[in-house]
Scaffold this motif. Structure first.
Motif: not given
Length: 472
Positions: A310, A317, A314
């Motif tokens: 993260k 996850a 961007k």
């Protein structure tokens, strides 16, 4: 020279003798470990010998001997050398053996082995077998333990076989003594390897101390009156020199099934591909147990990995893809995201490449350490995947590969896995040719998989993770 067959491998009679000696050596190591505290307190080594100790000592010996066989220690002594044998022994005794002894002790309510036996016994056993194997090597010429093979055929198939053997000489316990041309096929092997029977095949085989004849002619049908020498080969067989077809030989020695030589009849009539409800339940229990242990141990690493992904770029996850599973069923696989979110802007599946510029900084690290695969523990627990099995592929690639590679769909007859035999034997696949080469190992696994093979893959995958092999 006499051999015994164990788990599709041939073991020389000298290894049988070595194994028997080691069984008694392991019993001795267990006895020394139990007596060590008393000796350190001043007692005689031979004082107070308890005959009842023989039961745990024999179990100790049998468990470590089984771990030795499971790790292929004896085979590695010929195929890979003394250093590889040492490494495999350490893994089989200290990791696999200690864990197995601990589980046996738990099953028996913790009353079978004492702490001295579990620690000092394994240590003494390791040192003592190293000494015995060093003596074994000094008295036995390892070159004499290699299987000497004679190839029937000198054309394209024989040439490809020799190339495959030459590509990994340290991994094979075989020596090619020569090739006998089959009929009028064009000769494509080194002329220095050509042999021709002067009086009979049996005389030729005995002259060169042949242990096995491998059938690799380009054409097996009769060719203008010159066909396969069935009677000559039968004479060799009844005299103790077996004949093996090319596919079976490569399966045994290369641990792979050659797709180009594969015929449906061989798949139908060869052993393997056994499926039973008991095995399926045992494998499922193994998957749930191992995945649960990994989740309990690795959840902090998973949390940190998600945070790092993260913070690095961007996007989410976690990343998911559709993959093809057992019997062609499609399921959704989960990974930690290792690429940019625009890696496939057009929505078209793209093979991963070496030094792929779509991979993020954190992504490169988690791919090399296999941390990106950890969310797939959920897939294992959910039953989509097994812990060990062929790696699942994307539906877009599967449809294409099924059209280009024969028997590709056979790999979907076993549940896909988090780790697999092909990942141990072949680098990361990023093309149709790579997929074809990996299929050789996936077919071998589908045909021969079992608990010991799954355990072997699980243990050997540690090397893949530590050295970052096969990663893109």
């Amino acid at each position: 020279m006499a051999y015994i067959r164990l788990n599709k491998h041939y073991i020389h009679q000298h290894y049988l003798a070595l194994g028997i000696i080691e069984v008694f050596t392991l019993v001795l190591a267990a006895w020394l470990a139990v007596r060590l505290p008393s000796v350190l307190s001043g007692e005689s080594l031979f004082a107070g010998i308890d005959v009842g100790f023989l039961v745990p000592a024999l179990i100790f010996s049998v468990v470590l001997s089984c771990c030795t066989l499971a790790m292929g220690v004896y085979i590695s002594l010929v195929r890979e050398g003394y250093a590889s044998m040492v490494l495999r022994t350490i893994v089989s005794f200290f990791l696999l053996g200690s864990l197995s002894l601990y589980i046996v002790d738990l099953i028996t309510s913790g009353n079978l082995f004492d702490s001295a036996l579990l620690f000092w016994g394994v240590l003494f056993a390791t040192l003592m077998v190293f000494l015995i194997r060093a003596l074994f090597i000094s008295f036995v010429d390892l070159a004499n333990l290699q299987r000497r093979i004679l190839v029937y055929g000198a054309g394209q198939q024989a040439s490809e076989l020799l190339n495959r053997i030459a590509s990994q000489p340290s991994r094979l316990g075989v020596t090619v003594v020569g090739c006998v041309p089959a009929g009028s096929e064009p000769v494509e092997v080194d002329p220095q390897l050509l042999l021709r029977p002067e009086s009979s095949w049996l005389a030729l085989a005995r002259k060169h101390d042949v242990h096995e004849i491998v059938m690799a002619p380009d054409e097996r049908r009769r060719d203008k009156g010159t066909g396969m020498p069935v009677q000559e080969l039968l004479d060799c067989k009844v005299s103790g020199i077996p004949t093996t077809d090319l596919l079976s030989f490569e399966e045994r020695e290369l641990n792979a099934i050659d797709v180009d030589s594969l015929k449906p009849s061989w798949l139908l009539f060869s052993d393997g591909f056994r499926v039973s409800r008991r095995h399926a339940w045992a494998k499922r229990l193994f998957d749930v147990a191992v995945s649960g242990v990994f989740l309990a141990l690795l959840w902090p690493a998973m949390l940190l990995t998600a945070l790092a992904v993260k913070l690095d770029s961007k996007g989410p996850a976690l990343y998911s893809q559709l993959r093809v599973g057992l019997n062609g069923r499609v399921f959704r696989i989960y990974k930690f995201r290792s690429m940019r979110t625009d890696a496939e802007v057009a929505g078209k599946a793209v093979w991963a490449k070496e030094n792929d510029n779509r991979v993020t900084r954190v992504g490169a690290f988690i791919r090399n350490t296999r941390l990106d695969e950890l969310p797939q523990l959920y897939n294992v627990l959910a039953g989509h995947m097994s812990f060990v099995g062929p790696r699942p592929e994307r539906p877009e690639f599967v449809e294409d590969l099924k059209q280009q590679i024969p028997f590709y769909d056979v790999r979907h007859k076993v549940k896909p896995g988090l780790m697999g035999w092909a990942q141990l034997k072949y680098p990361y696949g990023a093309s149709v040719e790579d997929a074809k080469n990996k299929l050789k190992y996936d077919l071998y696994y589908a045909k021969n998989h079992g608990f010991l093979m799954d355990l072997q893959i699980l243990v050997q995958t540690v090397e893949i993770v530590l050295l970052g092999k096969g990663v893109r």
